[in-house]
Design an enzyme around this catalytic site. Structure first.
Site, PDB file in Angstrom:
ATOM      1  N   VAL A 170       0.843  -1.202   0.000  1.00 38.93           N
ATOM      2  CA  VAL A 170       0.000   0.000   0.000  1.00 38.93           C
ATOM      3  C   VAL A 170       0.878   1.254   0.000  1.00 38.93           C
ATOM      4  CG1 VAL A 170      -1.742   1.302   1.280  1.00 38.93           C
ATOM      5  CG2 VAL A 170      -1.891  -1.189   1.180  1.00 38.93           C
ATOM      6  N   CYS A 171       2.009   1.191   0.690  1.00 38.90           N
ATOM      7  CA  CYS A 171       2.869   2.378   0.874  1.00 38.90           C
ATOM      8  C   CYS A 171       3.289   3.037  -0.435  1.00 38.90           C
ATOM      9  CB  CYS A 171       4.082   2.011   1.719  1.00 38.90           C
ATOM     10  SG  CYS A 171       3.654   1.408   3.375  1.00 38.90           S
ATOM     11  N   PRO A 172       3.792   2.291  -1.431  1.00 37.13           N
ATOM     12  CA  PRO A 172       4.198   2.982  -2.661  1.00 37.13           C
ATOM     13  C   PRO A 172       3.029   3.614  -3.400  1.00 37.13           C
ATOM     14  CG  PRO A 172       4.362   0.601  -2.918  1.00 37.13           C
ATOM     15  CD  PRO A 172       4.147   0.866  -1.470  1.00 37.13           C
ATOM     16  N   LEU A 196       2.599   6.974  -1.531  1.00 39.42           N
ATOM     17  CA  LEU A 196       3.702   7.899  -1.778  1.00 39.42           C
ATOM     18  C   LEU A 196       3.695   8.385  -3.225  1.00 39.42           C
ATOM     19  CD1 LEU A 196       6.589   6.172   0.235  1.00 39.42           C
ATOM     20  CD2 LEU A 196       4.982   7.934   0.981  1.00 39.42           C
TER      21      LEU A 196
END
Length: 230
Positions: free
Chosen positions: A89-91, A94
């Site tokens: 989920v993080c990329p 970002l």
């Protein structure tokens, strides 16, 4: 002292914090997870809390640099916590922020993404990922957890931060925040709208921004005549 609720005796995530009072004595508080301060068994919000002194390494524009409290004063800031580099989920989050980064800059707001990884890992991720490579805002490294503990988003047993988003004014005081569980992604466009609303309210203290407000739209001026008409 352990991480306990002093009234119930039940364990709860967070950390004990000492505050120096004006009379020279210390008061003991418990900083609970997820953006709240626990004191005497009560949960206190972080709105208006001033950022404490800190110094961390960051990966920014292909270089390593130091970021301190002084670095973030004088302009609006967003501290954008996420669990870890090289994840899923993080990329997407970002990358979403990167898409709107110029809009944040136009609003006079800097983005600081933060995870518990080192700045070396941030660089390795940027080298490996096309999404992360195009990020031009500072990626802060918080391996000791100092920032995540201050903002109340560190999950101690996992060594990772919840998805906490904190909007700070130029004086370094928290004006808005939200905290998501690790599996729930956020929306950069909505975050930008919140920054713009916080800026407007800060500048126009007698007006407030209704739901979905965007710059250029009508605001509200609370008054007796308005009660019950909305």
């Amino acid at each position: 002292m352990g991480e306990h609720d002093w009234h119930s005796g039940q364990r709860c995530p967070g950390a004990v914090v000492l505050f120096l009072q004006s009379d020279g004595m210390f008061s003991v508080h418990f900083r609970a997870a997820a953006g709240y301060l626990r004191t005497g068994g009560y949960m206190m919000h972080l709105i208006g809390t001033e950022l404490e002194d800190f110094c961390v390494q960051a990966y920014h524009a292909g270089e390593f640099e130091e970021v301190t409290k002084e670095s973030v004063l004088g302009h609006w800031s967003v501290f954008f916590f996420y669990p870890a580099d090289f994840t899923f989920v993080c990329p997407t989050e970002l990358g979403d922020l990167a898409d709107f980064y110029e809009d944040f800059k136009a609003a006079g707001c800097e983005i600081y993404s933060v995870s518990e990884d080192t700045h070396f890992v941030h660089k390795a991720w940027a080298d490996a990922s096309d999404t992360i490579r195009r990020i031009s805002y500072p990626m802060l490294a918080d391996p000791a957890g100092k920032l995540a503990r201050f903002f109340g988003v560190l999950v101690e047993e996992e060594g990772q931060a919840l998805r906490g988003t904190f909007i700070l004014n130029p004086e370094g005081k928290i004006r808005a925040y939200e905290v998501h569980d690790m599996g729930i992604g956020r929306n950069a466009e909505e975050l930008l709208r919140k920054v713009q609303a916080a800026q407007y309210v800060e500048e126009h203290g007698d007006q407030v921004c209704p739901a979905r407000w965007k710059p250029g739209e009508d605001t509200l001026m609370p008054s007796l005549d308005l009660v019950g008409l909305l």
